[in-house]
Enzyme design. Structure first.
Site, PDB file in Angstrom:
ATOM      1  N   LYS A 136     -21.526  18.130   5.542  1.00  0.00           N
ATOM      2  CA  LYS A 136     -20.502  18.556   6.476  1.00  0.00           C
ATOM      3  C   LYS A 136     -20.316  17.490   7.564  1.00  0.00           C
ATOM      4  CE  LYS A 136     -17.592  21.190   8.632  1.00  0.00           C
ATOM      5  NZ  LYS A 136     -16.226  21.372   8.100  1.00  0.00           N
TER       6      LYS A 136
ATOM      7  N   SER B  90       0.823  -1.200   0.000  1.00  0.00           N
ATOM      8  CA  SER B  90       0.000   0.000   0.000  1.00  0.00           C
ATOM      9  C   SER B  90       0.867   1.264   0.000  1.00  0.00           C
ATOM     10  CB  SER B  90      -0.947  -0.025   1.199  1.00  0.00           C
ATOM     11  OG  SER B  90      -2.001   0.886   1.025  1.00  0.00           O
TER      12      SER B  90
END
Length: 320
Positions: free
Chosen positions: A174, A122
Site C-alpha cells: 500500500k 510519447s
C-alpha cells in the site's frame, strides 16, 4: 501661480482626460466588435456552413475534460474534416489514452489528419494514432514509444537529517514506493509490472494502427525518438509536410473541398478577446484604417510582437 499658468495646467489636464476617454471609447468599440465577431462566427458554424476544423494539442497532456469536450463539440459541428495540430512531448499515460480514444471516436465520424509541427512524442504520438492520417515536419521529433514511472527517493537525505518516517499499512504494498522510505524489492517488482503492462498496450496499439510487426515494431518501440524523415521510412507517419499537405490529402481522398475555410476551435478557457483583438488590429492595418497609437501600444502589451506586422525591432523575454 499666474492666471495664465493655471489655465495652461487646466488645459493639459483636460487634454489628458479627453485622450483617455477617446482611447477608452475605441477599446470599448473594439471589444464590442470582437463580441459580435465571435458570436457571428459561432452562429455561422452552427447554421450549416461547412468548414475544416482545426484543433491544437500542445504542452503537457493530462486528459483535461475541457479538451475532451472540445473534440465532442467538433464532432457535433458542421465541420467536414478535422486537422489536429500536435506539438507536445506527451504527458500522463491515462490522459493520453483518453485523448487517443476521443480522437479515434471523432475520426469514426469525420476525416481527421494529425499534423505534427515540432514534437509528437510519447503520449502525443499516442494521441496522433487516433487520427486517420499522420503528417509531420521533416525535422519534427516523433516516437518515444514507451512508459516510465519515476519516484524521487529522499530516504537517505531524511536519515542524514535524523528524520524517520513511520507508516502503518494495511498491506506491504500500500502506497509503495513512497519516496520517503527505501523501496522494497516487492514494491519495485509491482511497479515494474504496471509499467510493463502499460507498455505492452502502447506497443500493441502502435503495431495495430501503423500495421507494424516483429522487427519493424521492435525498432520503433524501444523508446527513442526519430526525425520526421526517419519516421516516414519507419512507417510511423504517412507523409512529410504540414497543413497544406493535410488539406491536399483531404481533397484528394475524402472529397473535402479545398476552398472550405479553416476554423480554429479552442477550449472555452482560451476563448477570449486577445486573439480577436490581434486579428482586428491586423485587419485595420491591412485595410489602411487609422489605428491610434494608444491602441497600437495596447495591442503590443497584450499580444507581444505578434501584434506588429512586417519587420519588428523588439526583444521579448523568452517563455516556455
Amino acid at each position: 501661480m499666474s492666471l495664465t499658468s493655471d489655465m495652461l495646467v487646466d488645459r493639459r489636464r483636460l487634454r489628458r482626460q479627453l485622450t483617455f476617454w477617446r482611447v477608452a471609447s475605441v477599446l470599448i468599440l473594439i471589444l464590442a466588435l470582437i463580441g459580435a465577431a465571435i458570436a457571428f462566427g459561432r452562429l455561422g458554424m452552427s447554421s450549416g456552413r461547412s468548414h475544416i476544423a482545426r484543433m491544437s494539442i500542445e504542452g503537457l497532456i493530462t486528459g483535461r475534460q475541457e479538451t475532451l469536450d472540445l473534440l465532442r463539440e467538433i464532432e457535433k459541428s458542421q465541420a467536414s474534416a478535422v486537422i489536429l495540430r500536435i506539438d507536445s512531448g506527451g504527458g500522463t499515460t491515462s490522459g493520453s489514452e483518453a485523448l487517443h480514444h476521443a480522437v479515434k471516436a471523432l475520426a469514426a465520424k469525420k476525416p481527421v489528419v494529425a499534423v505534427i509541427d515540432g514534437i509528437g512524442a510519447s503520449g502525443a504520438y499516442m494521441t496522433a494514432l487516433g487520427a486517420e492520417r499522420i503528417v509531420a515536419n521533416g525535422s519534427a521529433l516523433i516516437g518515444s514509444i514507451g512508459v516510465i514511472a519515476q519516484v524521487p527517493n529522499v530516504s537517505k537525505l531524511l536519515e542524514t537529517l535524523g528524520v524517520k518516517v513511520e507508516a502503518v499499512r494495511s498491506t506491504p504494498l500500500k502506497a509503495m514506493p513512497s519516496g520517503v522510505e527505501p523501496t522494497t524489492p516487492e514494491a519495485r517488482a509491482a511497479l515494474e509490472a504496471t509499467v510493463a503492462d502499460t507498455y505492452r498496450w502502447f506497443r500493441d496499439l502502435v503495431g495495430a494502427r501503423r500495421n507494424l510487426q516483429n522487427d519493424a515494431l521492435n525498432v520503433v518501440a524501444d523508446g527513442r525518438v526519430f526525425t520526421g524523415r526517419q519516421a516516414l521510412g519507419l512507417k510511423l507517419i504517412d507523409e512529410l509536410g504540414g497543413e497544406k499537405e493535410a488539406i491536399a490529402w483531404l481533397e484528394r481522398e475524402k472529397n473535402v473541398t479545398r476552398d472550405l475555410g479553416v476554423v480554429d476551435y479552442k477550449p472555452k478557457s482560451q476563448r477570449g478577446s486577445l486573439p480577436a483583438l490581434g486579428s482586428l488590429h491586423r485587419a485595420a492595418r491591412l485595410l489602411g484604417l487609422p489605428v491610434p497609437e494608444a491602441v497600437d501600444e495596447a495591442a503590443y502589451r497584450l499580444l507581444g510582437p505578434k501584434a506588429l506586422e512586417g519587420l519588428v525591432s523588439v526583444w521579448q523575454m523568452p517563455t516556455e
